[in-house]
Design an enzyme around this catalytic site. Structure first.
Site, PDB file in Angstrom:
ATOM      1  N   GLY A  27       0.818  -1.205   0.000  1.00  0.00           N
ATOM      2  CA  GLY A  27       0.000   0.000   0.000  1.00  0.00           C
ATOM      3  C   GLY A  27       0.852   1.255   0.000  1.00  0.00           C
ATOM      4  N   GLY A  28       0.202   2.393   0.268  1.00  0.00           N
ATOM      5  CA  GLY A  28       0.896   3.672   0.222  1.00  0.00           C
ATOM      6  C   GLY A  28       1.857   3.874   1.378  1.00  0.00           C
ATOM      7  N   MET A  29       1.581   3.237   2.556  1.00  0.00           N
ATOM      8  CA  MET A  29       2.428   3.448   3.725  1.00  0.00           C
ATOM      9  C   MET A  29       3.238   2.220   4.118  1.00  0.00           C
ATOM     10  SD  MET A  29       0.125   5.804   6.308  1.00  0.00           S
ATOM     11  CE  MET A  29      -1.271   4.713   6.322  1.00  0.00           C
ATOM     12  N   ALA A  30       2.778   1.019   3.731  1.00  0.00           N
ATOM     13  CA  ALA A  30       3.443  -0.178   4.233  1.00  0.00           C
ATOM     14  C   ALA A  30       3.216  -1.342   3.279  1.00  0.00           C
ATOM     15  CB  ALA A  30       2.913  -0.528   5.632  1.00  0.00           C
ATOM     16  N   THR A  31       4.007  -2.404   3.490  1.00  0.00           N
ATOM     17  CA  THR A  31       3.845  -3.665   2.764  1.00  0.00           C
ATOM     18  C   THR A  31       3.447  -4.737   3.778  1.00  0.00           C
ATOM     19  OG1 THR A  31       5.496  -3.026   1.118  1.00  0.00           O
ATOM     20  CG2 THR A  31       4.989  -5.367   1.305  1.00  0.00           C
ATOM     21  N   LYS A  47       3.066  -6.157   8.947  1.00  0.00           N
ATOM     22  CA  LYS A  47       2.998  -4.916   8.180  1.00  0.00           C
ATOM     23  C   LYS A  47       4.265  -4.103   8.473  1.00  0.00           C
ATOM     24  CE  LYS A  47      -0.905  -2.725   7.869  1.00  0.00           C
ATOM     25  NZ  LYS A  47      -1.259  -2.604   6.447  1.00  0.00           N
ATOM     26  N   ASP A 146      -8.303   6.919   8.304  1.00  0.00           N
ATOM     27  CA  ASP A 146      -8.099   6.456   6.923  1.00  0.00           C
ATOM     28  C   ASP A 146      -9.041   5.280   6.628  1.00  0.00           C
ATOM     29  OD1 ASP A 146      -6.995   6.521   4.399  1.00  0.00           O
ATOM     30  OD2 ASP A 146      -5.261   5.306   4.932  1.00  0.00           O
TER      31      ASP A 146
END
Length: 661
Positions: A27-31, A47, A146
């Site tokens: 994703g935009g902040m983490a894998t 994460k 979010d």
């Protein structure tokens, strides 16, 4: 599963305990990875924050890890069947990670990608569990910030069987993660909008603040998408989408899917009001409204009879007489409700004898009133009065207390205030914005819009224009080209490399000039052309002042330079060099022009006539005017010839010869 061989984490052991087995999503902040906890022998999800979300150069990994750890502790204390559990946290290669419950299922985004949109019963079933999780967070003082389909996991139903969205388990992930990243980013570069713009609440865009009502708005957008198959706004740039949440009301879902009942329009409308104060106070309040909506839809469906096709070997085939929506299950799974059963409607208690007595008394009163003409007249009059009161009240609350908003857009601030005062309105000002067409301090937009309904004496919010956005061209003269280019690009300008020139002062690669010039006010995106130095030129200009023109020409020709000559009056001798440009010592390249100022010589004067005068007298007259005189033949005679002749223009001090006989 999205795995790549190039991912160096695959197969690695984290913290001596978690063996990475595969990559689930990025994703935009983490894998997110699936891993095995080798100590407890269970499957978990890990994460790991992206390096770009915690760069040491900006705000220090240590500070971010500390904040991330605090958020992880808060999330770990959040225990709820619809919340993805957090088991552990730590750092790997300097990057924070969370160890979470591994949910076997799909994200709501995957479900929508496959189904496009859901039927109302499925959408409300998912929304009910999603809000139950968020409500638990709100009760714990935690705001998600979010809420979006990517953070909603739809797992298999606890009872097994086929994948049924109504009976599936819904879990919400990433509580507090956006806040941990955003808080650190604020320290480094000011406020940043970390929420996904398709679901962002207006107050996050305009003020950067979030509370439980912010999650309510995002949940309302998710419900809108489940019902319609799309989000309400789109645009070419994220900032365009974000500002539509501020400037526009979310449309009713039935505007896109006409078959949807009005109760769903009302539910989405209340959750997505632009004014936070007009929304449900938190996710628990919205959850109660969702459960009421499910009950209303269930009651509506329960009054519909389903006629099935009847077939057997002897009976004729019966044709269906109607088609109805899927009937809602009679009872929700126990795990889909809040523990306290919030939002459930109380069952009506059974009647007791006192109720019967009350009913009998009311029936007797009705009989007595309607049994006589006077009683019937009194009842009719009461009905008329109540009807008038209801009509007047309905008119007042529905129409009478409202008026239309005046047209204030494009007026100046002073004009708008005067116009609002005439109508008795109060003005409030939102943050001003730049606009290319609307002049500064004029009204760019208003809320409510012109001609829209507004309470008499109500408040109108105005957004004033800052005029076209302009900024001065930064002073980059004397800086290296790369530094100048970076500074101009950061200022929002477009950089173009112009011609290079020799310069005696600035070394090669330094900026000599800008076009437009330094300090000029320009719009963002304006092209700025930089002239760059090539360093000192290879030929040094010689000193030519005081030399004769012919000599100067010879010197310049030897150097490969071109003289450009101009003459001026001077007391200096004719053809003497008075000035030059460039000055001596300057650097130029071969073929360059050198401008020369050349003396015309002193101004000329006419020679007076002395023919016929005695030689001695003529000599005195000529020398008296500055002409040295030479006499020939008879010095005591009379002048018969003179050279130069009479009235001949000559420079002052020119010698004159007279011939005397």
């Amino acid at each position: 599963m999205d795995t790549q061989v190039a991912d160096t984490l695959l197969g690695s052991l984290i913290d001596g305990r978690y063996r990475i087995r595969g990559r689930v999503a990025r994703g935009g902040m983490a894998t997110v990875y699936v891993a095995t906890d080798e100590r407890l022998e269970r499957t978990v999800a890990i994460k790991i924050i992206h390096p770009t979300q915690a760069p040491e150069a900006q705000f220090g990994v240590a500070g971010f890890v500390e904040r991330f750890t605090d958020e992880a502790k808060t999330i770990a204390r959040l225990t709820h069947p619809n919340v993805v559990a957090v088991y552990d946290q730590g750092t790997h290669a300097g990057l924070p990670y969370l160890v979470m419950e591994y949910v076997r299922g799909r994200t709501l985004r995957d479900v929508l990608a496959e189904r496009r949109r859901l039927n109302p019963d499925e959408a409300l079933a998912i929304a009910e569990q999603m809000l139950a999780a968020i409500a638990a967070a709100h009760r714990a003082g935690l705001v998600h910030r979010d809420v979006k389909p990517e953070n909603v996991l739809v797992a298999e139903a606890p009872t097994g069987g086929t994948f049924n969205l109504v009976d599936s388990v819904v879990k919400v992930a990433d509580f507090g993660l956006a806040r941990a990243v955003e808080a650190s980013a604020e320290e480094a570069s000011g406020n940043q909008l970390m929420a996904t713009v398709a679901y962002v609440a207006p107050e996050l865009v305009t003020e950067g603040r979030a509370d439980p009502r912010t999650d309510v708005y995002s949940a309302g957008i998710v419900l809108f998408e489940m019902l319609t198959g799309r989000v309400p706004y789109d645009g070419d740039r994220p900032v365009d989408v974000a500002w539509q949440h501020v400037d526009r009301d979310v449309p009713a879902p039935s505007a896109l899917v006409p078959s949807l009942p009005k109760v769903l329009d009302d539910l989405v409308g209340r959750a997505t009001r632009r004014d936070p104060g007009a929304r449900p106070a938190d996710a628990g309040a919205l959850l109660a409204e969702v459960q009421v909506a499910r009950d209303d839809l269930g009651n509506a469906n329960s009054h519909t009879t389903v006629l099935r096709r009847v077939t057997d070997e002897t009976a004729p085939v019966a044709q269906p007489t109607m088609v109805v929506a899927a009937v809602r299950p009679a009872e929700r799974p126990a795990w889909a409700r809040l523990p306290e059963g919030g939002g459930q409607r109380p069952h009506r208690r059974r009647a007791d004898p006192e109720d019967d007595d009350l009913g009998g008394g009311l029936a007797g009163l009705r009989t007595r009133l309607m049994g006589t003409p006077r009683g019937r007249l009194a009842v009719a009059a009461a009905v008329v009065v109540l009807g008038l009161v209801a009509a007047l009240g309905g008119w007042w609350f529905g129409v009478g207390r409202y008026t239309t908003a005046p047209q204030l857009v494009s007026l100046t601030k002073a004009e708008a205030e005067a116009q609002a005062a005439l109508g008795g309105f109060t003005l409030k000002y939102a943050a001003s914005r730049h606009d290319e067409k609307v002049p500064k301090d004029s009204v760019l937009r208003q809320d409510p819009n012109p001609a829209a309904r507004v309470l008499k004496g109500g408040t109108i919010t105005l957004t004033l224009s800052l005029g076209p956005e302009q900024l001065p061209v930064p002073d980059v003269v004397g800086k290296e080209f790369e530094l100048a280019q970076a500074e101009l690009t950061n200022a929002g300008l477009v950089v173009a490399k112009g011609p290079t020139k020799y310069d005696d002062e600035l070394p090669a690669g330094m900026v000599l000039a800008t076009e437009p010039k330094v300090g000029t006010a320009v719009k963002p995106g304006t092209k700025v052309t930089l002239t760059v130095s090539k360093g000192r030129a290879p030929i040094t200009v010689p000193s030519l002042v005081g030399k004769n023109l012919n000599e100067a020409r010879g010197i310049l020709a030897q150097l490969g330079l071109v003289p450009v000559e101009s003459y001026k009056d001077s007391d200096k001798p004719k053809d003497e060099i008075l000035g030059q440009s460039p000055a001596d010592g300057a650097g130029v390249e071969k073929g360059a022009q050198v401008k020369l100022e050349i003396s015309k010589g002193p101004p000329q004067v006419p020679v007076p006539r002395v023919i016929g005068m005695p030689c001695q007298e003529a000599k005195q007259a000529l020398e008296g005017q500055g002409f040295p005189t030479t006499m020939q033949l008879n010095p005591n005679g009379v002048v018969h010839f003179q050279n130069p002749g009479e009235n001949t223009p000559v420079p002052p001090g020119t010698p004159v010869t007279v011939t005397c006989l």
